[in-house]
Design a protein around this motif. Structure first.
Motif, PDB file in Angstrom:
ATOM      1  N   VAL A 108      -9.418  22.214   1.022  1.00  0.00           N
ATOM      2  CA  VAL A 108     -10.158  21.073   0.475  1.00  0.00           C
ATOM      3  C   VAL A 108      -9.088  20.059   0.103  1.00  0.00           C
ATOM      4  O   VAL A 108      -8.225  20.357  -0.737  1.00  0.00           O
ATOM      5  CB  VAL A 108     -10.956  21.500  -0.780  1.00  0.00           C
TER       6      VAL A 108
ATOM      7  N   VAL B 282      -7.848  16.308  -1.360  1.00  0.00           N
ATOM      8  CA  VAL B 282      -8.332  15.276  -2.289  1.00  0.00           C
ATOM      9  C   VAL B 282      -7.429  14.043  -2.216  1.00  0.00           C
ATOM     10  O   VAL B 282      -6.342  14.094  -1.638  1.00  0.00           O
ATOM     11  CB  VAL B 282      -8.379  15.824  -3.743  1.00  0.00           C
TER      12      VAL B 282
ATOM     13  N   VAL C  67     -12.920  14.321  -2.942  1.00  0.00           N
ATOM     14  CA  VAL C  67     -12.637  15.183  -1.793  1.00  0.00           C
ATOM     15  C   VAL C  67     -12.608  14.325  -0.519  1.00  0.00           C
ATOM     16  O   VAL C  67     -13.547  13.599  -0.212  1.00  0.00           O
ATOM     17  CB  VAL C  67     -13.716  16.290  -1.670  1.00  0.00           C
TER      18      VAL C  67
END
Ligand SMILES: Cc1ncc(COP(=O)(O)O)c(C=O)c1O
Length: 232
Positions: free
Chosen positions: A140, A142, A128
């Protein structure tokens, strides 16, 4: 998903109206056609079996006018569950379907169930980068994107993210998990309930065993990854 190949014209295969041309080419070049091969899209499940049977019957219709055919190759496309709501393909029902249509035909059957075998054997682990709210969405992000596994974006076949770290009091909240490619479509999952991860946490993207490395690209020069074989 069978609609992918069925509802629009694609570049694949021999269309029914092309059979006469195909047959005259076979005759012209004195070919002995031993095998007929079809593949009707990717990820079919129980609710698609009727459409799949109809496709099989079209192929068998072609086989009947080609007495030299010995092998019918049924291709791949066997669906695996991607989310908790997806059902397992009922292989008993699938084999009864074959029995109903092919019993006594004498054909040798071939299948290519590559994805079915390897899909859930692979996971993609990403880290993350950030957690932030934009508009009404909690993103979120990544450190890997659709270039490492295109299926969620190309085919709407999710590789669901699962937290690698579980914390106490992990309340699930809806998040959108996005990759690190400079394209708005680069999203792994939208409005998925997850325990809110922290920057640096790892997420495992399940069902990444098929069409990951094989379809990966260097989009945005972010094509670096490595693969590990885990033996137990
Ligand atoms: C002719 C043919 N056979 C098999 C496959 C692979 O099927 P699966 O995705 O189930 O491994 C494909 C995939 O496009 C295909 O075109």
């Amino acid at each position: 998903l069978l609609e992918y190949s069925g509802s629009i014209d694609t570049k694949f295969g021999i269309y029914k109206e092309q059979w006469p041309d195909a047959l005259s080419l076979i005759e012209k070049h004195s070919l002995r056609v031993k095998s007929l091969h079809f593949h009707v899209g990717c990820g079919y499940s129980n609710r698609h079996l009727e459409a799949w049977e109809a496709a099989l019957n079209v192929v068998l219709g072609f086989a009947r006018i080609l007495p030299t055919v010995q092998v019918v190759n049924l291709g791949g496309g066997f669906g695996v569950p991607h989310t908790a709501e997806d059902e397992l393909l009922d292989l008993q029902r699938w084999s009864r379907l074959l029995e109903r249509n092919l019993s006594g035909s004498g054909y040798t059957l071939a299948v290519e169930p590559g994805d079915y075998i390897v899909k859930d054997a692979g996971i993609l682990v990403l880290t993350v980068n950030s957690v932030e709210v934009k508009g009404r969405t909690r993103f979120v992000t990544v450190d890997g994107g659709f270039n490492l596994h295109p299926e969620p974006v190309f085919y709407n076949l999710p590789c669901e993210p699962v937290p690698c770290i579980l914390r106490e009091n992990d309340e699930q909240i809806p998040v959108t998990v996005a990759g690190n490619i400079n394209e708005a479509l680069d999203t792994w999952a939208r409005n998925l309930d997850l325990p809110l991860p922290l920057e640096g946490d790892r997420l495992a993207f399940i069902n990444a065993g098929g069409y990951g490395a094989a379809m990966s690209s260097n989009h945005c020069m972010r094509g670096d990854f490595h693969e590990q074989l885990v033996l137990s």
